[in-house]
Every structure is written in structure tokens, then in C-alpha cells.
Design a protein around this motif. Structure first.
Motif, short mmCIF file in Angstrom:
data_model
loop_
_atom_site.label_atom_id
_atom_site.label_comp_id
_atom_site.label_asym_id
_atom_site.label_seq_id
_atom_site.Cartn_x
_atom_site.Cartn_y
_atom_site.Cartn_z
N ARG A 1 -5.04 15.52 -0.57
CA ARG A 1 -5.52 16.69 -0.96
C ARG A 1 -5.38 17.85 0.04
N PRO A 2 -5.78 17.73 1.17
CA PRO A 2 -5.42 18.95 2.14
C PRO A 2 -4.00 19.30 2.18
N LEU A 3 -3.14 18.46 2.02
CA LEU A 3 -1.79 18.83 2.06
C LEU A 3 -1.34 19.68 0.74
N VAL A 4 -2.03 18.86 -0.28
CA VAL A 4 -1.45 19.68 -1.55
C VAL A 4 -2.37 21.18 -1.70
N ARG A 5 -3.38 21.01 -1.34
CA ARG A 5 -3.97 22.59 -1.34
C ARG A 5 -3.10 23.67 -0.30
N ALA A 6 -2.61 23.04 0.57
CA ALA A 6 -1.81 23.92 1.68
C ALA A 6 -0.60 24.59 0.93
N ARG A 7 -0.14 23.71 -0.06
CA ARG A 7 0.92 24.64 -0.76
C ARG A 7 0.65 25.57 -1.43
N THR A 8 1.22 26.66 -1.12
CA THR A 8 1.18 27.99 -1.76
C THR A 8 2.24 28.25 -3.04
N LEU A 9 1.98 29.21 -3.73
CA LEU A 9 2.94 29.49 -5.06
C LEU A 9 3.94 30.36 -4.42
N GLU A 10 5.28 29.95 -4.81
CA GLU A 10 6.14 30.62 -4.35
C GLU A 10 7.31 30.90 -5.26
N VAL A 11 8.03 31.88 -5.26
CA VAL A 11 8.95 32.42 -6.22
C VAL A 11 10.34 32.08 -5.76
N ARG A 12 11.01 30.94 -6.44
CA ARG A 12 12.36 30.54 -6.10
C ARG A 12 13.33 30.98 -7.10
N ARG A 13 14.53 31.62 -6.53
CA ARG A 13 15.36 32.02 -7.35
C ARG A 13 16.36 30.78 -7.86
N ASN A 14 16.70 30.73 -9.27
CA ASN A 14 17.32 29.48 -9.70
C ASN A 14 18.70 30.04 -9.60
N THR A 15 19.20 29.55 -8.62
CA THR A 15 20.77 30.13 -8.20
C THR A 15 21.87 29.50 -9.20
N THR B 1 0.71 -1.12 0.03
CA THR B 1 0.04 -0.10 0.09
C THR B 1 0.84 1.26 0.08
N ALA B 2 1.95 1.06 0.87
CA ALA B 2 2.67 2.29 1.07
C ALA B 2 3.50 2.67 -0.24
N LEU B 3 3.74 1.49 -0.71
CA LEU B 3 4.84 1.90 -2.34
C LEU B 3 3.91 2.14 -3.26
N VAL B 4 2.63 1.85 -3.51
CA VAL B 4 1.57 2.13 -4.47
C VAL B 4 1.13 3.72 -3.98
N VAL B 5 0.97 4.19 -3.07
CA VAL B 5 0.35 5.35 -2.53
C VAL B 5 1.38 6.27 -2.96
N GLY B 6 2.72 5.97 -2.57
CA GLY B 6 3.97 6.72 -2.60
C GLY B 6 4.24 7.15 -4.15
N SER B 7 3.79 6.25 -5.28
CA SER B 7 4.29 6.42 -6.52
C SER B 7 3.20 7.08 -7.02
N VAL B 8 2.07 6.94 -6.60
CA VAL B 8 1.00 7.89 -7.26
C VAL B 8 0.93 9.22 -6.62
N VAL B 9 1.56 9.60 -5.29
CA VAL B 9 1.93 10.67 -4.73
C VAL B 9 2.83 11.59 -5.48
N ALA B 10 3.81 10.77 -5.78
CA ALA B 10 5.07 11.43 -6.74
C ALA B 10 4.79 12.03 -8.05
N THR B 11 3.85 11.30 -8.72
CA THR B 11 3.15 11.74 -9.95
C THR B 11 2.19 12.50 -10.05
N ARG B 12 1.15 12.17 -9.24
CA ARG B 12 -0.09 12.98 -9.41
C ARG B 12 -0.59 13.00 -8.07
N PRO B 13 -0.06 13.74 -7.20
CA PRO B 13 -0.68 13.99 -5.88
C PRO B 13 -1.81 14.57 -5.63
N ASP B 14 -2.46 15.23 -6.87
CA ASP B 14 -3.55 15.75 -6.70
C ASP B 14 -4.80 14.78 -6.78
#
Lengths: 229, 233
Positions: free
Chosen positions: B213-227, B194-207
Motif C-alpha cells: 500500500r505505501p508503494l502504490v499510494r506513492a505512485r502519482t498520476l503521470e501523462v505518457r505520450r504514446n509514441t 509466498t513470493a509466487l502468491v504475493v507476486g501474482s496478487v501484486v501483479a493484478t490487484r496491488p491495492d
């Protein structure tokens, strides 16, 4: 042969033509009777078997076809074999082993009832087209949402299992054979991919239904029309 | 794994049938909240997915193999209500079209694998998720614990039913210990897969993962400088 039709033994007997809702009700009534029969009524079990044999005979289902499918029962045969050794009650000697007498009776009854159940269930599956079964369940007032979900499952069973089979062919053709738990991550990723594919297919199906004017409820009788090809 | 006809007496079978009907009735309402009007096609395809998943053999070694039961997996991927519906439909199709699991035991099987398997799985998942960092990566371990506990929970419930309405008089404590012990072993396998399957789906399509879902929605847009790119210029 497709997964959904694996158990079907097509034919044109009175059993095949009997409406599915009557067959399901008949099976349910028959099995409740079997389950409620006390353990000691041995002749009754012979009678039940005879009834089933007559139905199978009238339906002309090849007995071998049914026997081969009876492997689903195997895990419970194991359980029944263990039962006489762990149950309470008077001990008796059978073949040099001390076993519980009530346990022995219970194990025998259990096996008889489970075998009748599997045989009766296989007879229903062998004589009923999946879409007839869905229409029958609808007539039996199963919640329509449940029937709809089932109808999607029956319709896409082969599509999704074929998806899975193609993934396995792709893995095999690259030299992969799962041998031990170290290979589980590969299998699990393929299951993960299958979930994404199935879910996205569901979304596409929903859009296709909307574009054909789906209003959230199956038009009556459509499920049978559509499955008649 | 499916309970066949005759393992439990008629009153117990009918009682579990009533429990199952009530539970599925609640799930039908709840699923509408999880999937809105897309319930039928999506739950149908996910049920087909669970059915297909149970056909994948995971080799354990020494020629034996096991397969996924999928209760906790369904709860993590599509949510508890839809998960119950999905497992119910899988059991209905297996019972009616494949003679896998008795018709009189259908209520028992839905109660054990659907209501308890998915329900316990979901409750454990939510509890563990609240203890872990709020990241999508936390879902896989939470799902593992959910699977680990939901399998022996269903086995314990079966032993309880067998003690109440079983066909034999068995020493309850001993059988409970044996059943739970054996199903903890099965649960470990279930947890890893179960962990392996859920992990593989979270890695590609967490939505797509309901539990994430509550964790994905909690992520906000951020600007990162590509150093690194800046250094090269």
C-alpha cells in the motif's frame, strides 16, 4: 460432505445435548489434568482412557469414525520415536538398540498424552455443531470480535474450499497435474486468485450486511438464529 | 505442524496461553486500524482463505509434498495485526472443530505460529522492503525473505519452550540445530510459494496487498505520450 461438518457425528445423546461451553471447559480441565500428570503414573493414563471411552460410548460416536481421524497425530509419533535416541540419561538396550531410558519414558508419556488429547478433541468435534460451539465460546467471554471472525470462517468454509476445488477442476480439465516444484507457479497463481476472490467476497458480504442495517455489532443471538437455517 | 497436548508441561502451556491472550488482545485493537469496521467479514474470509490454502499440496518430488503455513503470507497480504487474528482464528477452528493441535497447546500454537510467525515475518518484510526500490514489485522478494526467516524463528522458539517446559531432557544445542536446520529447508519452500502468491496478487490487484500500500499510494498520476501510436498516424 462439507468441510465444516466432516468430523461431526450427528446424534441425540446427552453428550450432544450438553451446552458447548461446558464441553469446552470440561475438555480444557480434563486435558490440563492429563498434561499435569507425572510420567510415571501409568494407571492414571488407563483411567483417563476409560473416562474418554465412557464419554464416547454414551455419545455413541462410531469408534472407527474417531480412529480414522487420528492421522493428525502422525508427525508427532515420528518426533516421539526419535526422542529416545537423542535424549540424555542412562542408556538401556531395547531390541538390540542402545537408547536413553528417560527418553524412552518421555516418549511413551508424550504419545499417551498426545493420543488422549487428539481423542478428546475429536470427541468434542464429533458431538458439537459448529454454531453451538460459537455460542459456547461467546458464553465463555471470548472477545466478541474473535467469535465474529470465527463465525464468518465457519459460515464460508465450504464456499471458499469449493472455490478452490473448482479451480482445481479447471486446471485438471486443461491437463494440469502438479508433479514437481516446476509446477509451483501455477498452484501459487491459483492461490493468489483465491485470495482476491475471498477478499472481494468479504467486501461484498460487508456491503450486504450494511444494506441490512448492520451497525458494527452482531445483534445478540443472531448467530444461532441464522445458522439454524 | 501443530503442537499437541502433553508436549509442554502445564505451567509452560498456561504461560504461553497468557502470552497468546495478550498478543491477540493487542492484535484485536491493531486490526481495527488496518480494516476499520470491515474487520469481522474481511478477517473471517481471509482466515477461511488461509485454511483452504493449507489444503493445497505442493509436490516436492519422490512422492512427497508440503503445504504452506501462511504466517508471512498473511502478514504481507493483510498486515501484521489482522494477520495475527487470522492465524489465531484458523488455529482455534482447527483445534476445536478438527482436533488439529491440542486444546492445552492452543496458547503455544498461537504464540509460535501467530505471534512469532506473523510478527517476525512482518518485521523482516518491512526491513527488506526499506532496502529495495520503492516499487510494488519489491514486495514479493521481501515476502520471500520474511517467510524464509519466520519459519525457523518459530521452530527455534518451540525448541526453547521445549527446553524450558518439555517432557524430556534433551541436548538443547543439538535439537536446536536439527530443528532450525530442518525448518530452514521448510522455510525455503515457504519462501518460494509466498513470493509466487504475493507476486501474482501484486501483479493484478496491488491495492489489496497491505505491504504494497505505501508503494502504490506513492505512485502519482503521470501523462505518457504514446509514441508508437503517434508514429503510425
Amino acid at each position: 460432505m462439507s468441510v465444516g461438518h466432516r468430523l461431526l457425528a450427528p446424534g441425540d445423546s446427552p453428550v450432544h445435548r450438553c451446552p458447548a461451553h461446558l464441553k469446552v471447559l470440561g475438555l480444557l480441565g480434563f486435558m490440563l489434568l492429563v498434561v499435569a500428570t507425572p510420567a510415571a503414573w501409568y494407571p492414571a493414563y488407563g483411567g483417563y482412557l476409560l473416562v474418554l471411552a465412557v464419554v464416547i460410548g454414551v455419545a455413541r460416536v462410531p469408534p472407527l469414525h474417531l480412529l480414522r481421524r487420528m492421522v493428525v497425530e502422525v508427525p508427532f509419533v515420528v518426533f516421539a520415536i526419535v526422542l529416545p535416541f537423542v535424549a540424555h540419561g542412562e542408556q538401556v538396550e531395547v531390541l538390540g538398540l542402545m537408547v536413553s531410558q528417560p527418553g524412552l519414558v518421555a516418549a511413551g508419556t508424550l504419545l499417551a498424552k498426545a493420543t488422549l488429547g487428539v481423542l478428546a478433541g475429536l470427541t468434542l468435534a464429533a458431538t458439537t455443531e459448529p454454531h453451538d460451539l460459537l455460542v459456547g465460546l461467546e458464553r465463555l467471554r471470548l472477545p466478541s470480535m474473535l467469535v465474529q471472525i470465527m463465525s464468518f470462517m465457519v459460515r464460508y468454509l465450504d464456499v471458499v474450499t469449493d472455490d478452490l476445488r473448482r479451480q482445481h477442476i479447471a486446471l485438471s480439465s486443461r491437463g494440469f497435474t502438479a508433479r514437481n516444484p516446476r509446477h509451483w507457479p501455477v498452484l501459487a497463481r491459483s492461490i493468489g486468485a483465491l485470495f482476491i476472490r475471498s477478499f472481494e467476497r468479504g467486501e461484498r458480504i460487508h456491503l450486504a450486511m450494511l444494506s441490512r442495517g448492520w451497525s458494527g455489532k452482531m445483534p445478540r443471538g443472531m448467530s444461532s438464529e441464522m445458522s439454524n437455517r | 505442524m501443530h503442537v499437541p497436548d502433553g508436549f509442554l508441561d502445564a505451567p509452560t502451556s498456561i504461560a504461553t496461553g497468557v502470552v497468546a491472550a495478550a498478543g491477540v488482545g493487542l492484535a484485536l485493537r491493531g486490526a481495527r486500524k488496518e480494516l476499520d469496521e470491515r474487520t469481522a467479514p474481511l478477517a473471517g474470509l481471509v482466515a477461511t482463505f488461509v485454511f483452504a490454502t493449507q489444503m493445497v499440496n505442493f509436490p516436492v518430488g519422490a512422492g512427497t509434498s508440503g503445504h504452506l503455513l501462511g504466517g508471512a503470507l498473511a502478514a504481507a497480504l493483510v498486515g501484521p495485526w489482522t494477520g495475527i487474528l487470522v492465524i489465531t482464528v484458523v488455529l482455534l477452528v482447527q483445534g476445536l472443530l478438527f482436533a488439529d493441535g491440542g486444546l492445552t497447546a492452543l496458547g503455544t500454537n498461537i504464540t509460535l505460529m501467530g505471534l512469532i510467525g506473523v510478527g517476525v515475518g512482518w518485521l523482516v518484510l518491512v526491513a527488506v522492503r526499506s532496502l529495495l526500490p520503492r516499487r510494488p514489485a519489491s514486495i514479493a522478494p521481501a515476502a520471500a525473505v520474511a517467510a524464509l526467516l519466520s519459519v525457523p524463528a518459530a521452530a527455534a522458539a518451540f525448541t526453547l519452550l521445549f527446553a524450558v517446559g518439555g517432557a524430556a531432557d534433551i541436548p538443547f544445542g543439538k535439537v536446536l540445530a536439527a530443528m532450525v536446520g530442518w525448518h530452514v529447508v521448510i522455510g525455503i519452500g515457504e519462501a518460494v510459494i509466498t513470493a509466487l502468491v504475493v507476486g501474482s496478487v501484486v501483479a493484478t490487484r496491488p491495492d489489496l496487498v497491505y505491504a504494497a500500500r505505501p508503494l502504490v499510494r506513492a505512485r502519482t498520476l503521470e501523462v505518457r505520450r504514446n509514441t508508437t501510436a503517434g508514429d503510425a498516424a
